[in-house]
Design a protein around this motif. Structure first.
Motif, PDB file in Angstrom:
ATOM      1  N   GLY A 242      21.526  -0.690  -9.308  1.00 36.07           N
ATOM      2  CA  GLY A 242      21.873   0.213 -10.393  1.00 36.07           C
ATOM      3  C   GLY A 242      21.266   1.602 -10.200  1.00 36.07           C
ATOM      4  N   ALA A 243      21.981   2.610 -10.678  1.00 43.38           N
ATOM      5  CA  ALA A 243      21.528   4.001 -10.559  1.00 43.38           C
ATOM      6  C   ALA A 243      21.954   4.764 -11.797  1.00 43.38           C
ATOM      7  N   THR A 244      21.392   5.936 -11.970  1.00 44.27           N
ATOM      8  CA  THR A 244      21.784   6.749 -13.113  1.00 44.27           C
ATOM      9  C   THR A 244      23.210   7.259 -12.949  1.00 44.27           C
ATOM     10  N   ILE A 245      23.868   7.452 -14.079  1.00 42.90           N
ATOM     11  CA  ILE A 245      25.130   8.183 -14.057  1.00 42.90           C
ATOM     12  C   ILE A 245      24.924   9.576 -14.653  1.00 42.90           C
ATOM     13  N   PHE A 246      23.643   9.996 -14.662  1.00 41.63           N
ATOM     14  CA  PHE A 246      23.253  11.393 -14.908  1.00 41.63           C
ATOM     15  C   PHE A 246      23.322  11.801 -16.375  1.00 41.63           C
ATOM     16  N   HIS A 247      22.965  10.897 -17.295  1.00 43.59           N
ATOM     17  CA  HIS A 247      23.059  11.206 -18.714  1.00 43.59           C
ATOM     18  C   HIS A 247      21.754  10.981 -19.476  1.00 43.59           C
ATOM     19  N   PRO A 248      20.606  11.461 -18.987  1.00 43.75           N
ATOM     20  CA  PRO A 248      19.372  11.281 -19.765  1.00 43.75           C
ATOM     21  C   PRO A 248      19.428  12.079 -21.066  1.00 43.75           C
ATOM     22  N   THR A 249      19.019  11.456 -22.159  1.00 39.31           N
ATOM     23  CA  THR A 249      19.119  12.077 -23.477  1.00 39.31           C
ATOM     24  C   THR A 249      17.980  11.582 -24.367  1.00 39.31           C
ATOM     25  N   GLY A 250      17.853  12.207 -25.547  1.00 39.24           N
ATOM     26  CA  GLY A 250      17.110  11.622 -26.657  1.00 39.24           C
ATOM     27  C   GLY A 250      15.637  11.918 -26.758  1.00 39.24           C
ATOM     28  N   THR A 251      15.054  12.693 -25.846  1.00 36.16           N
ATOM     29  CA  THR A 251      13.602  12.832 -25.773  1.00 36.16           C
ATOM     30  C   THR A 251      13.016  13.835 -26.766  1.00 36.16           C
TER      31      THR A 251
END
Length: 552
Positions: free
Chosen positions: A471-480
């Protein structure tokens, strides 16, 4: 610069920051400074849609972050590309224009964030959008962010759409219309064969305005406060520390990694963390850097039975020449599309009776007519294609925390993927749904073999282990820096940082929960809405001052 003062300082010229700078500088009486840590977006690979494969690893235009070892991913570090240039990640992303589901935004409002329901945010999606199909109840036709159809249908994508229909997922022509569920072609943020980043959409028309200053290669190091009011930004440029000051507000748009990092470096965040790092506490906000969410991508690779894939074109000089000629002559073909063409939103997780668990799609597909070991990697020597799946609304939560006083040093990034049973079950269900489509009658003539995960991965436990290892990121880090009014919220419903004045966070870090899809279009929407809120607050403050003076 030390003697100059602006009305607004925007930190980060990414998907949201370019919108803020472009819109706020429309008022010639408003002075705006835009700070970007990366260089100007001059590279051809930024503007050519297929250049995504080049910028994915560029040390010039990409932060090239890595997460900390994730115990749920068998201790692996996950590569997290983030844009470092004008346009930010909109200059290096996969170009897909998706807004998410109506229910995502209604959920934000239900959490206590007034003004963020779907009916509230739809006008801002419409305002920003210049869709080649024209305007209707769901779309804008003349907005700055250009959105285009993929010009030509592809035999393999058509087979995928038919295969999805054969397992019960209808064909759709618009993932951003009345309902998201369905399989079809994505629309892309392209225009006449070129990428349309937010720098292209919002900064190019604005960059010659005398009231807008754009400073590149300018890394914000900390915020400057007068008591509990933000009054400026210190930044490093050309080996020198500089300070810019503002009369109205500092607007943080550095993204879900660097917005909380900058807050923490400036004394806003969890007290224990700040004290451990020797940073004076300006205001204790325990939620800064917490609530990290991301879409975990699971890539299934296939060898195709027919030589019709982008692999075939890229692996031959004749094919490469044909791709180039098609783009030069017509601005179409693979160079104008990027990587992923087909998509699907479906409800994959089923209960014991075979009924969908979720009321709305819980899995998204990205289908590419090429295959490689990783996103942006060298294509395989055989005819290949990829079906990627991701769970849309993960429960897992991670964090971002500084471990250095230097803003150039990446913070601790712990996504904590697959931490809950729902996330694990839904992700495995997504892999099984992809396999079901690959085995559908419409797809069988095109599938020579499943390369990954392969026939040896048969049980749910096998598939979960495959997900952990691949598994890898699909480039959507959010919420911090999430929006809300509870003790762990960082900003209020007007994106103002709790407990301090003159400071807002306007980017995906303010999302309370991750949207059901790609995050570029929502980031643009949030910035468009923020501009209206900023102007409304200025008018309200002026009116209050006038009323007070009249009473006096």
């Amino acid at each position: 610069m030390r003697d100059e003062e602006f009305d607004y300082i925007v930190v980060g010229a990414g998907s949201a920051g370019c919108v803020l700078a472009g819109r706020l500088s429309e008022d010639p009486a408003t002075r705006v400074l835009l700070l970007e840590a990366g260089p100007v977006d001059r590279s051809l690979w930024i503007h050519l849609p297929i250049g995504y494969g080049k910028t994915m690893w560029s040390p010039t235009y990409n932060w090239r972050f890595e997460t900390d070892p994730d115990p749920n991913m068998n201790g692996r570090r996950i590569y997290w590309p983030r844009g470092k240039t004008l346009g930010g990640s909109s200059s290096i992303n996969g170009l897909i224009y998706i807004r998410g589901q109506r229910e995502d935004y209604d959920h934000w409002a239900a959490l206590g964030n007034a003004g963020w329901g779907y009916d509230d945010v739809l006008p801002y999606f419409i305002r920003s959008e210049g869709n080649q199909r024209g305007a209707n109840a769901f779309h804008g036709g003349d907005g700055p962010l250009k959105v285009s159809d993929i010009a030509a249908k592809h035999e393999l994508i058509e087979a995928f759409i038919s295969g999805a229909r054969q397992i019960g997922v209808p064909r759709t022509g618009d993932f951003n219309g009345a309902a998201q569920e369905g399989a079809g072609y994505y629309q892309l943020t392209t225009h006449k064969g070129w990428r349309c980043s937010t720098a292209k959409a919002y900064l190019v028309p604005a960059r010659h305005r005398p009231n807008l200053r754009i400073e590149t290669d300018a890394l914000a190091s900390r915020l400057v406060f007068d008591g509990r009011r933000a009054v400026g930004v210190s930044y490093r440029q050309g080996g020198e520390m500089k300070t810019a000051r503002c009369r109205a507000e500092v607007l943080l748009s550095a993204g879900s990694i660097q917005s909380p990092q900058l807050l923490q470096l400036s004394g806003i965040g969890p007290r224990a963390l700040l004290e451990r790092m020797g940073i004076p506490v300006v205001h204790e906000l325990p939620g800064v850097g917490e609530n990290l969410q991301d879409h975990l991508q699971i890539r299934l690779g296939y060898e195709c039975s027919k030589p019709i894939t982008t692999n075939d074109q890229l692996n031959s000089w004749f094919g490469q020449a044909g791709m180039g000629l098609e783009w030069l002559m017509r601005r179409t073909g693979p160079l104008a599309v990027g990587i992923n063409q087909g998509g699907c939103f479906m409800r994959a997780l089923k209960d014991a009776n075979g009924r969908p668990v979720a009321a709305t799609p819980d899995i998204q597909f990205h289908v590419a007519t090429l295959s490689a070991d990783m996103a942006g990697g060298k294509v395989h020597p055989y005819s290949g294609f990829t079906m990627s799946v991701c769970q849309l609304r993960p429960e897992s939560r991670g964090h971002v925390r500084i471990r250095s006083l230097d803003a150039a040093e990446p913070p601790e990034m712990q996504p904590n993927y697959l931490a809950t049973e729902l996330d694990r079950a839904t992700t495995v269900a997504g892999v099984k749904a992809a396999r079901a489509i690959a085995e559908a009658p419409a797809m069988r003539p095109y599938v020579k073999r499943e390369v990954k995960p392969g026939a040896d991965a048969a049980s749910d436990a096998d598939l979960l282990e495959f997900c952990r290892n691949n598994g890898a990121t699909i480039f959507h880090p959010t919420g911090t820096c999430r929006m809300g009014s509870d003790p762990l919220a960082v900003v209020d419903a007007r994106l103002r940082v709790h407990g301090v004045a003159g400071l807002r966070v306007v980017d995906c870090s303010a999302m309370p929960t991750l949207v059901s899809g790609n995050t570029n279009a929502p980031a643009v929407m949030m910035a468009e809405k923020a501009v209206d809120m900023i102007r409304e607050d200025v008018r309200a403050a002026a009116a209050a001052t006038t009323t007070s003076e009249t009473k006096t």
